[in-house]
Design a protein around this motif. Structure first.
Motif, PDB file in Angstrom:
ATOM      1  N   ARG A  21       0.988  -1.169  -0.050  1.00 52.10           N
ATOM      2  CA  ARG A  21       0.034  -0.068  -0.215  1.00 52.10           C
ATOM      3  C   ARG A  21       0.852   1.205   0.223  1.00 52.10           C
ATOM      4  O   ARG A  21       1.866   1.358   0.768  1.00 52.10           O
ATOM      5  N   CYS A  22       0.419   2.383  -0.743  1.00 45.40           N
ATOM      6  CA  CYS A  22       1.140   3.547  -0.887  1.00 45.40           C
ATOM      7  C   CYS A  22       0.924   4.486   0.266  1.00 45.40           C
ATOM      8  O   CYS A  22      -0.329   4.475   0.350  1.00 45.40           O
ATOM      9  N   ASP A  23       2.161   4.912   1.028  1.00 45.89           N
ATOM     10  CA  ASP A  23       1.528   5.820   2.205  1.00 45.89           C
ATOM     11  C   ASP A  23       1.096   6.960   1.814  1.00 45.89           C
ATOM     12  O   ASP A  23       0.710   7.807   2.444  1.00 45.89           O
ATOM     13  N   GLN A  24       1.450   7.567   0.449  1.00 46.20           N
ATOM     14  CA  GLN A  24       1.105   9.018   0.233  1.00 46.20           C
ATOM     15  C   GLN A  24      -0.465   8.765  -0.546  1.00 46.20           C
ATOM     16  O   GLN A  24      -1.184   9.793  -0.223  1.00 46.20           O
ATOM     17  N   CYS A  25      -0.588   7.993  -1.434  1.00 47.29           N
ATOM     18  CA  CYS A  25      -1.774   7.984  -2.244  1.00 47.29           C
ATOM     19  C   CYS A  25      -2.898   6.946  -1.856  1.00 47.29           C
ATOM     20  O   CYS A  25      -3.899   6.936  -2.218  1.00 47.29           O
ATOM     21  N   GLY A  26      -2.419   6.084  -0.992  1.00 45.63           N
ATOM     22  CA  GLY A  26      -3.241   4.912  -0.426  1.00 45.63           C
ATOM     23  C   GLY A  26      -3.490   3.893  -1.414  1.00 45.63           C
ATOM     24  O   GLY A  26      -4.486   2.785  -1.309  1.00 45.63           O
ATOM     25  N   LEU A  35      -0.768   0.966 -12.911  1.00 43.32           N
ATOM     26  CA  LEU A  35      -2.089   1.906 -12.680  1.00 43.32           C
ATOM     27  C   LEU A  35      -1.760   2.668 -11.155  1.00 43.32           C
ATOM     28  O   LEU A  35      -2.057   4.074 -11.302  1.00 43.32           O
ATOM     29  N   HIS A  36      -0.726   2.467 -10.492  1.00 45.21           N
ATOM     30  CA  HIS A  36      -0.287   3.069  -9.130  1.00 45.21           C
ATOM     31  C   HIS A  36       0.365   4.476  -9.671  1.00 45.21           C
ATOM     32  O   HIS A  36       0.008   5.320  -9.034  1.00 45.21           O
ATOM     33  N   GLU A  37       1.078   4.216 -10.482  1.00 41.30           N
ATOM     34  CA  GLU A  37       1.761   5.569 -11.200  1.00 41.30           C
ATOM     35  C   GLU A  37       0.519   6.610 -11.698  1.00 41.30           C
ATOM     36  O   GLU A  37       0.819   7.771 -11.323  1.00 41.30           O
ATOM     37  N   VAL A  70      -2.558   6.743 -10.612  1.00 42.86           N
ATOM     38  CA  VAL A  70      -3.520   7.209  -9.742  1.00 42.86           C
ATOM     39  C   VAL A  70      -2.469   8.150  -9.070  1.00 42.86           C
ATOM     40  O   VAL A  70      -3.075   9.330  -8.390  1.00 42.86           O
ATOM     41  N   HIS A  71      -1.412   7.728  -8.552  1.00 44.78           N
ATOM     42  CA  HIS A  71      -0.607   8.762  -7.585  1.00 44.78           C
ATOM     43  C   HIS A  71      -0.329  10.158  -8.518  1.00 44.78           C
ATOM     44  O   HIS A  71      -0.349  11.133  -7.594  1.00 44.78           O
ATOM     45  N   HIS A  72      -0.045  10.019  -9.705  1.00 40.99           N
ATOM     46  CA  HIS A  72       0.248  11.346 -10.104  1.00 40.99           C
ATOM     47  C   HIS A  72      -1.161  11.958 -10.694  1.00 40.99           C
ATOM     48  O   HIS A  72      -1.094  13.216 -10.838  1.00 40.99           O
TER      49      HIS A  72
HETATM   50 ZN   LIG Z   1       0.894   6.240  -4.427  1.00 38.08          ZN
END
Ligand SMILES: [Zn+2]
Length: 178
Positions: free
Chosen positions: A3-8, A152-154, A156-158
Motif C-alpha cells: 500500500r502506498c503511504d502517500q496516495c493509499g 495503475l499506481h503510477e 493514480v499517484h500522479h
Molecule cells: Zn501512491
C-alpha cells in the motif's frame, strides 16, 4: 510495498479487470483536467521549483504507459529480464515536458493508456505470471500482473498530484462494460 503511504493505492485491492477499467478512467481524468484547465498556462506552473507541473506529471504518466508496455512485451519474450531505467528526471528535460502542448499530451496519454489496456486484454494467465526484475523501489522479482498494478499506481499517484495542482475533481466514472 502493498500500500502506498502517500496516495493509499493498494496493490492487492483490484483484479486485473478492474486495473484495466481504472486505467481507462484515469486516462479520461487526465484528458479532462489537462484540456479544461484555464488558462492553459496553469498546467505549466510548478508549485515549487523542484516539484513538477501538472503538464510535466502528465507527460511522465504518458511515458510510463509507453515504457511499461515495452517492458511487459519484453517480459513476454525474454526469460526474467532486467529493465533499463526510464531516467524520469533526464527525460523531463531531454523531451522538453514543460514546453509541450497540454492538448497534445492529453491525446498522447489517452492513446498510450489504450495501447496498454489493449495488451492487457490479450494476455493469458500464464503470460501474466511471467517474471522480471523490477528495479523500483528496490530490485525485486515481479510478474507481469504486478507490472500492470504498478502502472495503475503510477497513474493514480500522479493524478492526485495533477488534481492537487489544478484543483480539479475526481476522475469520471466510465462504463467498464465497453
Ligand atoms: Zn501512491
Amino acid at each position: 510495498m502493498v500500500r502506498c503511504d502517500q496516495c493509499g493505492f493498494d496493490y492487492e485491492a483490484l483484479s486485473l479487470e478492474e486495473v484495466s477499467s481504472e486505467l481507462d478512467r484515469l486516462s479520461v481524468g487526465f484528458v479532462e483536467v489537462l484540456t479544461r484547465s484555464e488558462p492553459e498556462e496553469r498546467t505549466r506552473l510548478r508549485p515549487e521549483p523542484d516539484v513538477w507541473s501538472a503538464l510535466e506529471y502528465s507527460c511522465h504518466v504518458r511515458d510510463v504507459f509507453l515504457a511499461q508496455r515495452e517492458r511487459i512485451l519484453l517480459a513476454l519474450v525474454e526469460v526474467h529480464p532486467l529493465f533499463v531505467s526510464m531516467y524520469r528526471e533526464q527525460r523531463c528535460v531531454l523531451d522538453g515536458y514543460a514546453a509541450q502542448n497540454p492538448h497534445e499530451v492529453a491525446a498522447q496519454l489517452a492513446m498510450a493508456g489504450a495501447m496498454l489496456t489493449s495488451l492487457l486484454s490479450r494476455l493469458s494467465v500464464e503470460q501474466l505470471g511471467r517474471t522480471c526484475v523490477y528495479n523500483y523501489p528496490v530490485p525485486t522479482d515481479r510478474n507481469v500482473a504486478w507490472v500492470f498494478q504498478h502502472t495503475l499506481h503510477e497513474a493514480v499517484h500522479h493524478f492526485e498530484d495533477v488534481r492537487r495542482e489544478l484543483g480539479a475533481g475526481a476522475p469520471p466514472e466510465v462504463d467498464s462494460t465497453t
